[in-house]
Design a protein around this motif. Structure first.
Motif, PDB file in Angstrom:
ATOM      1  N   LEU A 145       0.826  -1.207   0.000  1.00  0.00           N
ATOM      2  CA  LEU A 145       0.000   0.000   0.000  1.00  0.00           C
ATOM      3  C   LEU A 145       0.864   1.262   0.000  1.00  0.00           C
ATOM      4  N   ILE A 146       1.880   1.268   0.874  1.00  0.00           N
ATOM      5  CA  ILE A 146       2.718   2.464   0.998  1.00  0.00           C
ATOM      6  C   ILE A 146       3.529   2.678  -0.277  1.00  0.00           C
ATOM      7  N   VAL A 147       4.079   1.585  -0.832  1.00  0.00           N
ATOM      8  CA  VAL A 147       4.844   1.711  -2.078  1.00  0.00           C
ATOM      9  C   VAL A 147       3.950   2.273  -3.173  1.00  0.00           C
ATOM     10  N   PHE A 148       2.734   1.739  -3.265  1.00  0.00           N
ATOM     11  CA  PHE A 148       1.795   2.222  -4.284  1.00  0.00           C
ATOM     12  C   PHE A 148       1.555   3.723  -4.118  1.00  0.00           C
ATOM     13  N   ASP A 149       1.354   4.136  -2.868  1.00  0.00           N
ATOM     14  CA  ASP A 149       1.067   5.549  -2.615  1.00  0.00           C
ATOM     15  C   ASP A 149       2.241   6.439  -2.998  1.00  0.00           C
ATOM     16  N   ARG A 178       2.047   9.080  -5.989  1.00  0.00           N
ATOM     17  CA  ARG A 178       2.207  10.490  -5.667  1.00  0.00           C
ATOM     18  C   ARG A 178       3.289  11.124  -6.526  1.00  0.00           C
ATOM     19  N   ASN A 179       4.385  10.379  -6.755  1.00  0.00           N
ATOM     20  CA  ASN A 179       5.519  10.962  -7.456  1.00  0.00           C
ATOM     21  C   ASN A 179       5.420  10.884  -8.972  1.00  0.00           C
ATOM     22  N   PHE A 180       4.751   9.837  -9.476  1.00  0.00           N
ATOM     23  CA  PHE A 180       4.766   9.648 -10.929  1.00  0.00           C
ATOM     24  C   PHE A 180       3.395   9.824 -11.569  1.00  0.00           C
ATOM     25  N   LEU A 181       2.341   9.583 -10.819  1.00  0.00           N
ATOM     26  CA  LEU A 181       1.021   9.675 -11.423  1.00  0.00           C
ATOM     27  C   LEU A 181       0.256  10.897 -10.924  1.00  0.00           C
ATOM     28  N   GLY A 182       0.837  11.555  -9.930  1.00  0.00           N
ATOM     29  CA  GLY A 182       0.241  12.803  -9.489  1.00  0.00           C
ATOM     30  C   GLY A 182      -1.017  12.670  -8.665  1.00  0.00           C
ATOM     31  N   PHE A 183      -1.255  11.516  -8.030  1.00  0.00           N
ATOM     32  CA  PHE A 183      -2.373  11.470  -7.091  1.00  0.00           C
ATOM     33  C   PHE A 183      -1.968  10.666  -5.859  1.00  0.00           C
ATOM     34  N   SER A 184      -2.744  10.834  -4.806  1.00  0.00           N
ATOM     35  CA  SER A 184      -2.467  10.095  -3.581  1.00  0.00           C
ATOM     36  C   SER A 184      -3.763   9.473  -3.090  1.00  0.00           C
TER      37      SER A 184
END
Lengths: 205, 455
Positions: A31-35, A39-45
């Motif tokens: 979950l944390i890795v996905f977030d 956040r850094n590459f897809l621009g959402f959290s």
């Protein structure tokens, strides 16, 4: 014989819960890795990772308690324990179990009260998910409750063995894990990750 | 047993001073009862968590008129869901995967080409490869088990003194928690509300200091007992061998780089580390479901072990804090008319003695809530003390006769020698580790310059 079947079932259930706790922790990492990546590459959290990973940790701790207990993984100081004769040791094991069971009962009561409050006040977290808190708290409380039941069961079993004058068996069941036992596990794990290129005797240098 | 006697003496001195040495209204009777009960339970082999928790119950029921049982649920739920604490199982999981991933083999071989012509030869490789591995694993047992399984075969049929071989590997294992990212720092940061990022920065200097001292020990040994040097390897081969370090270095970059650059919190970088370790295991061809399953179960077990002690400790701390005990004790002890460094030396002695028979993580969780207010009252820097405590825990892991790391190495030996080889071999390293703590007392800047430079 019913007692033995109950004991076997309890041990199986607690080991299953231990594995579930482990995978909850792996889920937490995922979950944390996905977030972080999102956040850094897809621009959402997901904006609820902190809360959700907290719940997974709560389950990761609580559901592992019983299995760790059955595997004798909870820490005790055995410095003096080993110096007593087996009979005395049996009674000390019983005392340790009873204190742990009392504490577990208290924890279970506290956890259950928390769940009740969350239900009564319809408490949710402040993340976007608005998770009703009784869900993670209920899972967490269940883990603590199972742990307490199993400790109490062990205490009962130990008391019956002691009453029957079988103190040695209590000791076998409960003696703290020795350093050698802990070491053996680490070694087995390490060796499955290693090939020994020098086992044929040639000088590695 | 000497250690136990010393501990009892310290507790008695502390209580006597606290009772007589100051004008504060310290509830000496209550403290004495609680201390006596603690020692009784502790010595009788009661589960550490139950010692702490039941003591909390007794203190709460006997001395407090607040209905603390109404808060038990929230007292435990807090740490159970703490985002900083999430990093503990994640770093443990990363270490468990690394332990099984087989990355260490190449790391060792590559470093060896660079180090084996120094006096002391392969022994340097033991320490340095452990130091590098520690930067991707937060646990000493994992470090010792991983590097030990790789290193020991290299020493078969060589003239190296087995005591030094095992001693240097044990010493290298004792870098696992000190070299960032370590789990001890997370627990310390959680309990004392100190920034984990700053603790990780502060640990850099002392880590290098300890590694240098270890290398010094090996150099002295190597000069005294010279062995023939292996043939020199052309620089080209050496440089090519560095390629083997790349996976490990990448992993260090992912974990420590993101923390230090401020890109990720320790918890996030721990999660990235888990992912990185899985990728590394996949590259090494060791990623199987069974391997991952074993890793997560082992992680869950250590997490539950730490979690239960945290539960007990939080309950006790809540009750004691509501009674105001730690603050009163801190003030009373700080009021003792001796220089602060004497008290600090006693605290260090207390940890060294305790470490000979108590497991490191439980030592931190049990003692820090009581010791930390004293240290703060004495005016010591919380970050500096975090580093010192971590070093003391590391010493505990390798101090005979009860260091887990020592038994890991003993179990790996093929020559069926006595464990006293390891006990004797590790002593010079334990000695310089203790010296490192005193150097750090004299020159706190070794730890503190980096966090200060970053700000």
């Amino acid at each position: 014989m019913a007692a033995r079947r109950i004991a076997a079932a309890a041990a199986r259930a607690s080991r299953w819960m231990l594995a579930a706790a482990g995978w909850a922790l792996m889920g937490c990492a995922t979950l944390i890795v996905f977030d972080v990546l999102a956040r850094n590459f897809l621009g959402f959290s997901t904006k609820s990772t902190v809360e959700l990973s907290g719940y997974l940790l709560a389950v990761g701790i609580a559901w592992g308690l019983a299995g760790t207990f059955v595997d004798r993984g909870h820490v005790r100081v055995d410095l003096f324990l080993q110096r007593f004769p087996p009979k005395v040791r049996g009674y000390l094991h019983l005392a340790a179990l009873l204190l742990l069971a009392v504490l577990g009962g208290f924890f279970t009561y506290g956890a259950w009260r928390l769940v009740q409050d969350s239900v009564a006040f319809r408490a949710t977290d402040i993340s976007v998910l608005k998770t009703p808190l009784w869900i993670p708290q209920g899972l967490w409380a269940a883990g603590i409750a199972v742990f307490t039941l199993i400790v109490a069961g062990f205490a009962l079993h130990a008391a019956r063995l002691l009453a029957a004058g079988r103190a040695e068996e209590v000791d076998q069941l409960l003696h703290p894990r020795t350093y050698t036992e802990e070491a053996t596990e680490a070694i087995e794990a390490a060796q499955q990750g290693t090939t020994h290129p020098t086992d044929d005797g040639r000088d590695p240098r | 047993m000497i250690a136990v006697g010393f501990l009892l003496l310290l507790v008695l001195i502390a209580l006597a001073f606290a009772a007589g040495g100051s004008g504060t209204a310290l509830p000496v009777g209550q403290l004495l009862v609680l201390t006596a009960l603690f020692l009784l339970f502790f010595g009788a082999g009661v589960y550490i968590a139950a010692v702490l928790g039941v003591l909390g119950l007794i203190a709460g029921l006997a001395y407090s008129n607040r209905p603390f049982w109404d808060f038990v649920g929230s007292i435990l739920w807090g740490p159970s869901t703490n985002f900083i604490l999430v990093a503990v199982p994640l770093f443990l999981l990363m270490g468990e995967i690394m332990l099984r991933a087989g990355l260490s083999e190449k790391l060792y071989r590559s470093l060896n080409l660079w180090l084996n012509r120094m006096p002391g030869g392969l022994l340097h490789t033991n320490v340095v490869s452990c130091g590098v591995f520690s930067a991707v694993a937060g646990s000493s047992v994992a470090t010792a088990a991983t590097m030990g399984s790789v290193a020991l075969p290299y020493f078969r049929r060589t003239a190296y003194d087995p005591r030094m071989v095992l001693g240097s590997l044990a010493a290298g294992g004792a870098l696992g928690n000190l070299v960032p990212p370590g789990i001890t720092f997370l627990l310390y940061g959680l309990i004392t509300e100190t920034s984990v990022g700053e603790l990780y920065l502060a640990a850099v200097g002392p880590s290098l200091l300890v590694i240098l001292l270890f290398i010094g020990v090996i150099l002295v040994h190597g000069l005294r007992h010279p062995l023939p040097k292996p043939a020199s390897v052309p620089l080209g081969t050496k440089l090519v061998s560095l390629v083997d370090l790349i996976p490990t270095l990448l992993l260090i970059l992912v974990v420590l780089g993101t923390i230090y650059a401020g890109l990720a919190t320790p918890t996030e970088s721990a999660a990235l580390g888990v992912a990185g370790a899985l990728v590394a295991a996949w590259f090494a061809g060791r990623l199987t479901f069974a391997m991952v399953h074993e890793s997560v179960v082992a992680t869950a077990r250590t997490t539950a072990m730490i979690g239960l002690i945290i539960f007990g400790a939080y309950l006790l701390n809540y009750v004691l804090a509501s009674l105001g005990f730690p603050q009163m004790l801190a003030q009373a002890i700080a009021g003792i008319p001796v220089p602060g460094w004497v008290l600090m030396a006693l605290i260090i002695g207390f940890y060294l003695a305790l470490g000979t028979f108590m497991e490191g993580f439980s030592m931190i969780i049990t003692t820090i809530p009581v010791i930390f207010p004293i240290v703060k009252q004495l005016g010591y820097d919380p970050v500096w003390f975090g580093v010192v405590v971590t070093m003391l825990v590391e010493i505990a892991m390798i101090s005979p006769p009860d260091g887990t790391v020592l038994y890991v190495l003993q179990g790996m030996r093929k020559d069926r020698g006595s464990i006293s080889d390891i006990f004797i071999g590790v002593l010079p390293f334990v000695g310089v580790y203790i010296i490192a703590i005193f150097i750090l007392m004299a020159a706190p800047q070794i730890a503190l310059w980096l966090p200060q430079a970053v700000h």
